[in-house]
Enzyme design. Structure first.
Site, PDB file in Angstrom:
ATOM      1  CE  LYS A  29      43.654  37.866  61.809  1.00 39.46           C
ATOM      2  NZ  LYS A  29      42.890  38.674  62.796  1.00 39.46           N
ATOM      3  CB  THR A  72      42.522  38.603  43.574  1.00 38.93           C
ATOM      4  OG1 THR A  72      42.622  38.395  44.983  1.00 38.93           O
ATOM      5  CG2 THR A  72      43.497  39.697  43.161  1.00 38.93           C
ATOM      6  CB  THR A  73      39.660  41.500  39.411  1.00 37.90           C
ATOM      7  OG1 THR A  73      39.817  42.742  40.127  1.00 37.90           O
ATOM      8  CG2 THR A  73      38.330  40.874  39.804  1.00 37.90           C
ATOM      9  CB  ALA A  96      33.328  34.490  41.749  1.00 34.42           C
ATOM     10  CG  HIS A 131      34.186  49.254  41.613  1.00 36.52           C
ATOM     11  ND1 HIS A 131      33.738  48.944  40.345  1.00 36.52           N
ATOM     12  CD2 HIS A 131      33.841  48.204  42.399  1.00 36.52           C
ATOM     13  CE1 HIS A 131      33.169  47.748  40.361  1.00 36.52           C
ATOM     14  NE2 HIS A 131      33.215  47.283  41.591  1.00 36.52           N
ATOM     15  CG  HIS A 132      36.453  51.197  46.526  1.00 37.64           C
ATOM     16  ND1 HIS A 132      37.801  50.903  46.507  1.00 37.64           N
ATOM     17  CD2 HIS A 132      35.808  50.004  46.469  1.00 37.64           C
ATOM     18  CE1 HIS A 132      37.975  49.597  46.454  1.00 37.64           C
ATOM     19  NE2 HIS A 132      36.784  49.025  46.430  1.00 37.64           N
ATOM     20  CE  LYS A 135      37.357  46.763  40.631  1.00 40.95           C
ATOM     21  NZ  LYS A 135      37.881  45.555  41.302  1.00 40.95           N
ATOM     22  CB  THR A 142      31.676  42.841  38.172  1.00 40.90           C
ATOM     23  OG1 THR A 142      32.048  42.258  39.420  1.00 40.90           O
ATOM     24  CG2 THR A 142      30.179  42.679  37.961  1.00 40.90           C
TER      25      THR A 142
END
Length: 233
Positions: A29, A72-73, A96, A131-132, A135, A142
């Site tokens: 992790k 991850t974007t 993705a 989004h939150h 972000k 997306t």
């Protein structure tokens, strides 16, 4: 299956919970992009880190011969470089913009709708994503995928967060506390409007899709997408 989590924020913790429920083991992790780590005893790495760490994380996994999937974007200007790197290492990589199974079905609906709308005149196109507030990037990956699908099938040439020109799709990116993710595509004319919308109720859908992708990609070679996982097309 032994899984390494590269990025241990809220998504990493959600992925961990589902992976454990599905009888997998978390062997690593990583929460700090500067940490030194190795992939001993790792079957698959799942990257939900930050844009500045993603490429290094992915390449390190590929250097170690470990299949890696990334959600991850914000780093996609380097996607072709990473894809080529994967091929050069005879490695395994899947990216993705969204791992939710529902969103990937939504992508297919968006693609088909854009093909239909390309045959008629008088409609403008816009995308809204919510989004939150934690972000980091905007628009979401997306929303960019949705825009790129529309661009591929219509007269539009690009997307923008600003006031759009005639050949640009306007994306409105909103940040509201505790919103997992909402995406809406709308076609407007003087006569009517047509909209499609996907609303995530929690991060569970994203996390479940990521674990399913990790299960699918183990022991494969090449560069893949969620369309491969879902056997679409």
């Amino acid at each position: 299956m032994n899984i390494a989590l590269l990025g241990y924020g809220r998504m990493g913790k959600s992925i961990e919970a589902i992976a454990l429920e599905r009888n997998h083991t978390i062997v690593l992790k990583i929460s700090n992009a500067t940490e030194d780590f190795d992939f001993s005893n790792t079957d698959v790495a799942i990257d939900f880190s930050i844009p500045t760490a993603a490429v290094a994380n992915i390449k390190k996994a590929l250097d170690s011969g470990v299949p890696v999937i990334s959600g991850t974007t914000g780093w996609l200007d380097q996607y072709n470089e990473v894809s080529d790197y994967c091929h050069s290492k005879n490695g395994t990589f899947l990216y993705a913009s969204n791992f939710s199974l529902g969103v990937n079905i939504f992508f297919e609906i968006n693609k088909k709708l854009s093909q239909l709308m390309a045959t008629v005149d008088g409609y403008s196109t816009e995308i809204e994503e919510i989004h939150h507030t934690k972000k980091l990037d905007a628009p979401s990956g997306t929303a960019i995928t949705l825009a790129e699908q529309i661009i591929e099938n219509t007269r539009y040439k690009w997307w923008t967060l600003e006031q759009p020109f005639a050949d640009e799709i306007h994306i409105e990116a909103k940040r509201i506390p505790e919103v997992p993710g909402t995406h809406k595509v709308t076609y407007n004319s003087d006569i009517d409007s047509i909209s499609i919308k996907h609303t995530a109720h929690s991060r569970q859908g994203f996390a479940m899709g990521a674990v399913i992708a990790a299960e699918w990609i183990k022991d494969k070679k090449g560069v893949f997408t969620m369309r491969d996982v879902l056997n679409i097309g």
